[in-house]
Design an enzyme around this catalytic site. Structure first.
Site, PDB file in Angstrom:
ATOM      1  N   ASN A  12       0.865  -1.177   0.000  1.00  0.00           N
ATOM      2  CA  ASN A  12       0.000   0.000   0.000  1.00  0.00           C
ATOM      3  C   ASN A  12       0.903   1.229   0.000  1.00  0.00           C
ATOM      4  O   ASN A  12       1.503   1.556   1.021  1.00  0.00           O
ATOM      5  CB  ASN A  12      -0.894  -0.035   1.246  1.00  0.00           C
ATOM      6  N   LYS A  14       0.057   4.260  -0.206  1.00  0.00           N
ATOM      7  CA  LYS A  14      -0.559   5.436   0.408  1.00  0.00           C
ATOM      8  C   LYS A  14      -0.341   6.663  -0.495  1.00  0.00           C
ATOM      9  O   LYS A  14      -0.327   6.513  -1.709  1.00  0.00           O
ATOM     10  CB  LYS A  14      -0.033   5.633   1.830  1.00  0.00           C
ATOM     11  N   HIS A  99      -9.364   1.198   5.099  1.00  0.00           N
ATOM     12  CA  HIS A  99      -8.070   1.375   5.780  1.00  0.00           C
ATOM     13  C   HIS A  99      -8.261   2.337   6.951  1.00  0.00           C
ATOM     14  O   HIS A  99      -9.044   3.288   6.862  1.00  0.00           O
ATOM     15  CB  HIS A  99      -7.033   1.918   4.795  1.00  0.00           C
ATOM     16  N   GLU A 101      -6.592   4.723   7.964  1.00  0.00           N
ATOM     17  CA  GLU A 101      -6.343   6.132   7.631  1.00  0.00           C
ATOM     18  C   GLU A 101      -7.557   6.755   6.935  1.00  0.00           C
ATOM     19  O   GLU A 101      -7.838   7.936   7.112  1.00  0.00           O
ATOM     20  CB  GLU A 101      -5.071   6.230   6.764  1.00  0.00           C
ATOM     21  N   GLU A 169      -5.012  -4.861  10.668  1.00  0.00           N
ATOM     22  CA  GLU A 169      -3.974  -3.863  10.876  1.00  0.00           C
ATOM     23  C   GLU A 169      -4.222  -3.133  12.193  1.00  0.00           C
ATOM     24  O   GLU A 169      -5.036  -2.197  12.243  1.00  0.00           O
ATOM     25  CB  GLU A 169      -3.976  -2.838   9.736  1.00  0.00           C
ATOM     26  N   GLY A 175       3.063   2.212  10.784  1.00  0.00           N
ATOM     27  CA  GLY A 175       4.056   3.277  10.644  1.00  0.00           C
ATOM     28  C   GLY A 175       4.824   3.589  11.915  1.00  0.00           C
ATOM     29  O   GLY A 175       5.475   4.630  12.006  1.00  0.00           O
ATOM     30  N   SER A 215       3.805  -2.230  10.198  1.00  0.00           N
ATOM     31  CA  SER A 215       5.254  -2.337  10.410  1.00  0.00           C
ATOM     32  C   SER A 215       5.836  -3.687  10.007  1.00  0.00           C
ATOM     33  O   SER A 215       6.745  -4.199  10.659  1.00  0.00           O
ATOM     34  CB  SER A 215       5.605  -1.992  11.867  1.00  0.00           C
TER      35      SER A 215
HETATM   36  P1  13P Z   1       3.368   0.338   7.571  1.00  0.00           P
HETATM   37  O1  13P Z   1       3.844  -0.965   6.950  1.00  0.00           O
HETATM   38  O2  13P Z   1       4.094   1.529   7.044  1.00  0.00           O
HETATM   39  O3  13P Z   1       3.324   0.243   9.055  1.00  0.00           O
HETATM   40  O4  13P Z   1       1.853   0.543   7.063  1.00  0.00           O
HETATM   41  C1  13P Z   1       0.954  -0.500   7.201  1.00  0.00           C
HETATM   42  C2  13P Z   1      -0.286  -0.146   6.465  1.00  0.00           C
HETATM   43  O5  13P Z   1      -1.040   0.711   6.862  1.00  0.00           O
HETATM   44  C3  13P Z   1      -0.572  -0.881   5.204  1.00  0.00           C
HETATM   45  O6  13P Z   1      -1.864  -0.639   4.763  1.00  0.00           O
END
Ligand code: 13P
Length: 257
Positions: A12, A14, A99, A101, A169, A175, A215
């Site tokens: 992803n 983002k 997601h 976010e 997640e 992150g 992560s």
């Molecule tokens: P990270 O791997 O950067 O922690 O992000 C995970 C994520 O949100 C994937 O959709």
């Protein structure tokens, strides 16, 4: 791992990636060799501006391209939104919905996520439905309650193993460089498996892929991907670098032997 389920490693990106990122994407295509493709599906979900170009670049490899979100409607007066049909038209084969976010930044609720998953199926896409608890919920000991209500509310009733992927997640692991202990991942994934099997039947529910995200890095992928009912990864930051996402997918060379 779940016996008989083909794993999926999905990246992803983002809100990252410009035309110049094509070089990194090309390295991913080249690194996704026959041996790796035999073991694991690999997908990259770039920003919408790059979906068509990347999907064309990826041909004729098996590397798939997906979207990061879609609107519930097929078309209409929704400035700035993208329909699942548009992603499919740009040769995406899947779309991430719900997601954390999006849930946070755009106030998306389970009912919105469910409608987006339906839209994905209407357009012939796989829906990657994300669920996960916030840190305060884990601290309060209500993780499984939270996951259960998200699964119930976000996944439409007619889900099938062929068109649904669930991504667990934990919000606090995204992150941050922090990951749950393998035992905690196993607990949540086994819980999700049980809920899917109870709702959709052992056959369908038993074959739905459940990804772990938060992560995931080359140095923890083998440990996390080996956990029961972890059928792959949804990778954020580490999916931007070809070496890293390929190293994560390559964990399956070790796990499968
Ligand atoms: P990270 O791997 O950067 O922690 O992000 C995970 C994520 O949100 C994937 O959709």
């Amino acid at each position: 791992m779940t016996p008989d389920i083909r794993p999926l490693v999905a990246g992803n990106w983002k809100m990252n990636g410009l035309k110049a990122s094509a070089a990194e994407f090309k390295a991913m295509i080249e690194g996704y060799d026959d041996d790796l493709a035999r073991r694991v599906d690999l997908m990259i979900c770039p920003p919408a501006t790059l979906v068509l170009a990347f999907a064309q670049m990826a041909q004729p490899s098996e590397l798939a391209v997906g979207g990061q979100d879609c609107h519930a409607e097929a078309s209409g007066a929704h400035t700035g939104d993208i329909a699942a049909e548009m992603l499919a038209d740009a040769s995406a084969t899947a779309v991430i919905v719900g997601h954390s976010e999006r849930r946070q930044d755009h106030d998306e609720r389970d009912s919105h996520v469910r409608d987006k998953a339906k839209a994905a199926w209407r357009a012939g896409l796989i829906a990657i439905v994300c669920v996960g608890e916030a840190e305060a919920e884990r601290d309060e000991g209500v993780t499984l309650d939270r996951i259960e209500s998200q699964l119930k509310g976000s996944i439409p009733d007619d889900a099938r193993a062929a068109n649904l992927v669930v991504a667990y997640e934990p919000v606090w692991a995204i992150g941050t460089g922090r990951t749950p202990m393998p035992g905690d991942v196993a607990e949540v994934h086994t819980f999700i498996r049980d809920k899917l099997s109870a709702r959709f039947g052992e056959d369908e529910g038993g074959r739905m892929r459940i990804l772990y995200g938060g992560s995931v890095k080359p140095n923890n992928a083998e440990t996390l991907m080996a956990v029961d009912n972890v059928d792959g990864a949804l990778v954020g930051g580490a999916s931007l670098k070809a070496d890293d996402i390929l190293a994560i997918a390559s964990a399956y060379r070790q796990i499968m032997g």
